[in-house]
Design a protein around this motif. Structure first.
Motif, PDB file in Angstrom:
ATOM      1  N   GLY A 108      -2.897  -0.450   9.414  1.00 10.99           N
ATOM      2  CA  GLY A 108      -3.319   0.903   9.724  1.00 10.99           C
ATOM      3  C   GLY A 108      -4.211   1.476   8.643  1.00 10.99           C
ATOM      4  O   GLY A 108      -4.438   0.860   7.592  1.00 10.99           O
ATOM      5  N   ASP A 109      -4.724   2.679   8.873  1.00  8.82           N
ATOM      6  CA  ASP A 109      -5.554   3.340   7.881  1.00  8.82           C
ATOM      7  C   ASP A 109      -4.778   3.537   6.589  1.00  8.82           C
ATOM      8  O   ASP A 109      -3.677   4.087   6.580  1.00  8.82           O
ATOM      9  CB  ASP A 109      -6.025   4.699   8.404  1.00  8.82           C
ATOM     10  CG  ASP A 109      -6.967   4.575   9.591  1.00  8.82           C
ATOM     11  OD1 ASP A 109      -7.414   3.450   9.872  1.00  8.82           O
ATOM     12  OD2 ASP A 109      -7.241   5.605  10.223  1.00  8.82           O
ATOM     13  N   GLY A 110      -5.367   3.068   5.485  1.00  7.10           N
ATOM     14  CA  GLY A 110      -4.734   3.218   4.179  1.00  7.10           C
ATOM     15  C   GLY A 110      -3.704   2.159   3.857  1.00  7.10           C
ATOM     16  O   GLY A 110      -3.237   2.083   2.715  1.00  7.10           O
ATOM     17  N   GLN A 111      -3.328   1.343   4.847  1.00 13.40           N
ATOM     18  CA  GLN A 111      -2.420   0.225   4.589  1.00 13.40           C
ATOM     19  C   GLN A 111      -3.230  -0.996   4.150  1.00 13.40           C
ATOM     20  O   GLN A 111      -4.432  -1.092   4.406  1.00 13.40           O
ATOM     21  CB  GLN A 111      -1.596  -0.089   5.827  1.00 13.40           C
ATOM     22  CG  GLN A 111      -0.653   1.032   6.239  1.00 13.40           C
ATOM     23  CD  GLN A 111       0.164   0.684   7.475  1.00 13.40           C
ATOM     24  OE1 GLN A 111      -0.329   0.056   8.411  1.00 13.40           O
ATOM     25  NE2 GLN A 111       1.419   1.105   7.484  1.00 13.40           N
ATOM     26  N   LEU A 112      -2.565  -1.932   3.487  1.00 14.14           N
ATOM     27  CA  LEU A 112      -3.247  -3.068   2.890  1.00 14.14           C
ATOM     28  C   LEU A 112      -2.520  -4.366   3.196  1.00 14.14           C
ATOM     29  O   LEU A 112      -1.294  -4.375   3.344  1.00 14.14           O
ATOM     30  CB  LEU A 112      -3.339  -2.886   1.370  1.00 14.14           C
ATOM     31  CG  LEU A 112      -4.069  -1.631   0.868  1.00 14.14           C
ATOM     32  CD1 LEU A 112      -3.775  -1.401  -0.608  1.00 14.14           C
ATOM     33  CD2 LEU A 112      -5.563  -1.763   1.106  1.00 14.14           C
ATOM     34  N   HIS A 113      -3.291  -5.444   3.264  1.00 15.07           N
ATOM     35  CA  HIS A 113      -2.720  -6.778   3.389  1.00 15.07           C
ATOM     36  C   HIS A 113      -3.461  -7.696   2.422  1.00 15.07           C
ATOM     37  O   HIS A 113      -4.544  -8.177   2.705  1.00 15.07           O
ATOM     38  CB  HIS A 113      -2.832  -7.301   4.820  1.00 15.07           C
ATOM     39  CG  HIS A 113      -1.985  -8.505   5.078  1.00 15.07           C
ATOM     40  ND1 HIS A 113      -1.875  -9.099   6.309  1.00 15.07           N
ATOM     41  CD2 HIS A 113      -1.177  -9.235   4.251  1.00 15.07           C
ATOM     42  CE1 HIS A 113      -1.053 -10.129   6.246  1.00 15.07           C
ATOM     43  NE2 HIS A 113      -0.629 -10.239   4.992  1.00 15.07           N
ATOM     44  N   TYR A 114      -2.872  -7.861   1.262  1.00 13.17           N
ATOM     45  CA  TYR A 114      -3.422  -8.664   0.171  1.00 13.17           C
ATOM     46  C   TYR A 114      -4.763  -8.119  -0.337  1.00 13.17           C
ATOM     47  O   TYR A 114      -5.811  -8.754  -0.200  1.00 13.17           O
ATOM     48  CB  TYR A 114      -3.559 -10.132   0.584  1.00 13.17           C
ATOM     49  CG  TYR A 114      -2.256 -10.899   0.617  1.00 13.17           C
ATOM     50  CD1 TYR A 114      -1.035 -10.270   0.421  1.00 13.17           C
ATOM     51  CD2 TYR A 114      -2.244 -12.278   0.845  1.00 13.17           C
ATOM     52  CE1 TYR A 114       0.159 -10.972   0.460  1.00 13.17           C
ATOM     53  CE2 TYR A 114      -1.051 -12.997   0.887  1.00 13.17           C
ATOM     54  CZ  TYR A 114       0.142 -12.332   0.699  1.00 13.17           C
ATOM     55  OH  TYR A 114       1.335 -13.035   0.736  1.00 13.17           O
ATOM     56  N   PRO A 115      -4.761  -6.936  -0.948  1.00 13.52           N
ATOM     57  CA  PRO A 115      -5.994  -6.425  -1.572  1.00 13.52           C
ATOM     58  C   PRO A 115      -6.389  -7.303  -2.754  1.00 13.52           C
ATOM     59  O   PRO A 115      -5.530  -7.713  -3.544  1.00 13.52           O
ATOM     60  CB  PRO A 115      -5.587  -5.024  -2.031  1.00 13.52           C
ATOM     61  CG  PRO A 115      -4.103  -5.120  -2.267  1.00 13.52           C
ATOM     62  CD  PRO A 115      -3.602  -6.056  -1.201  1.00 13.52           C
ATOM     63  N   THR A 116      -7.695  -7.592  -2.870  1.00 13.71           N
ATOM     64  CA  THR A 116      -8.128  -8.511  -3.922  1.00 13.71           C
ATOM     65  C   THR A 116      -9.080  -7.906  -4.940  1.00 13.71           C
ATOM     66  O   THR A 116      -9.198  -8.427  -6.043  1.00 13.71           O
ATOM     67  CB  THR A 116      -8.814  -9.749  -3.318  1.00 13.71           C
ATOM     68  OG1 THR A 116      -9.882  -9.324  -2.472  1.00 13.71           O
ATOM     69  CG2 THR A 116      -7.840 -10.585  -2.520  1.00 13.71           C
ATOM     70  N   ASP A 117      -9.784  -6.848  -4.577  1.00  8.74           N
ATOM     71  CA  ASP A 117     -10.738  -6.286  -5.535  1.00  8.74           C
ATOM     72  C   ASP A 117     -10.998  -4.832  -5.175  1.00  8.74           C
ATOM     73  O   ASP A 117     -10.665  -4.376  -4.070  1.00  8.74           O
ATOM     74  CB  ASP A 117     -12.052  -7.077  -5.517  1.00  8.74           C
ATOM     75  CG  ASP A 117     -12.893  -6.844  -6.763  1.00  8.74           C
ATOM     76  OD1 ASP A 117     -12.349  -6.308  -7.760  1.00  8.74           O
ATOM     77  OD2 ASP A 117     -14.089  -7.187  -6.759  1.00  8.74           O
TER      78      ASP A 117
END
Length: 350
Positions: free
Chosen positions: A156-165
């Protein structure tokens, strides 16, 4: 700047780096088209001499070692920060590799990490870290004091799945690479969601495992689109501008580019991971320089994961498989006082 032949072409290829107010609207589109055509010219036409190897750190024993450098960032004071991925910590050094401090440990609490990756440096040297497997962004002082966090696993908006940079623009807004969601998300400095763009695919504005992001002085956003072996360029609100690169080993081609950086002049540096090299381009994709070969010797690389440039133009590379950081740049030669007596005697008339 050490330009080879046809320096005027390299200058022309850089025209679009200037802020938009420097180019009338009727000229900007033709300049971009011309610069894009120059990106197709042979590498030797617009090539610069690459910066020489200066020093390295990370191998051996002692404070902060061993080092598993997956990302590197440099602040305006000369400090260099390294994401020590496998050790779940951030390390801080001088620009010459002298150890200054470290913080973090494996976990999900405030100030802990589960494989930290990219970093961005904001106002007052505030450090933002992509805490990859905790699916969040954490914010610290430059001394490692925890300030805030945001993010949770999801699509969803603002949710993350493995942020890298992540990267910051001039207004302090953050652009986050949301790797497994194949998109870029934009947040305020405090973590409020603003907008997003991208989906999985090979078309313009689509991604396959994006890993790196950078923002230039114009607010344009560059993304390392890893599995598509290319760099994509967007406006600050996600409108597609251009792309360059394809899979290969020739200059200007990529093999899983994992990171992108923009220097103060608007030039773009790419960590070309499996070609074990760094490539430098103008802001519109014209090739300027290539350096690095596979190996473990000084200046050689094995799987470079990240690249950063400081205000002096020094280039720092996270040389992951060699477990070190390498620094490249032009050595500073101290100015020498003029000996007028010697000059007069040398050029005295006979």
């Amino acid at each position: 700047m050490r330009l080879r032949r046809f320096a005027w072409l390299a200058w022309l290829a850089r025209l679009s780096r200037f802020p938009r107010f420097c180019l009338a609207d009727q000229w900007r589109a033709p300049v971009l088209r011309l610069a894009s055509l120059l990106a197709l010219l042979p590498a030797a036409v617009v090539a610069e001499e690459p910066p020489p190897f200066l020093l390295q750190w990370g191998n051996g024993t002692g404070d902060g070692l061993p080092l598993y450098a997956v990302a590197v960032a440099a602040d305006s004071s000369g400090a260099v920060y390294v994401s020590d991925y496998d050790n779940s910590r951030i390390q801080k050094y001088t620009r010459d590799g002298v150890f200054l401090g470290t913080w973090g440990a494996f976990g999900s609490g405030d100030g802990q990490f589960n494989f930290p990756w990219g970093m961005a440096i904001g106002a007052n040297h505030t450090l933002y870290v992509a805490d990859r497997r905790n699916n969040r962004i954490q914010c610290f002082t430059d001394g490692g004091v925890f300030l805030s966090k945001w993010g949770a696993l999801g699509s969803g908006d603002g949710q993350l799945h493995y942020p890298t940079d992540l990267a910051l623009d001039a207004g302090g807004n953050l652009y986050v690479v949301d790797d497994f969601n194949d998109r870029i998300q934009k947040f305020t400095p405090g973590g409020t969601f603003l907008l997003k763009w991208g989906s999985r695919g090979t078309g313009d504005g689509q991604f396959q495992n994006p890993r790196g992001v950078a923002v230039d002085a114009n607010g344009d956003v560059f993304v390392a689109d890893v599995d598509n072996h290319r760099i994509q360029k967007f406006t600050h609100d996600g409108a597609f501008l251009q792309k360059w690169g394809s899979r290969g080993t020739s200059p200007g081609e990529f093999s899983f580019p994992t990171a992108v950086e923009v220097d103060r002049d608007g030039d773009v540096y790419v960590a070309d991971r499996y070609n074990s090299r760094i490539q430098k381009f103008t802001g519109t994709g014209a090739l300027l320089a290539v350096w690095g070969t596979t190996g473990s010797g000084p200046g050689e690389l094995q799987g470079p994961q990240s690249v950063a440039v400081d205000l002096q133009g020094n280039v720092y590379v996270a040389d992951y498989f060699n477990r070190r950081v390498q620094k490249y740049g032009w050595p500073t030669v101290p100015a020498q006082p003029v000996n007028w007596t010697t000059l007069k005697s040398r050029y005295r008339r006979p």
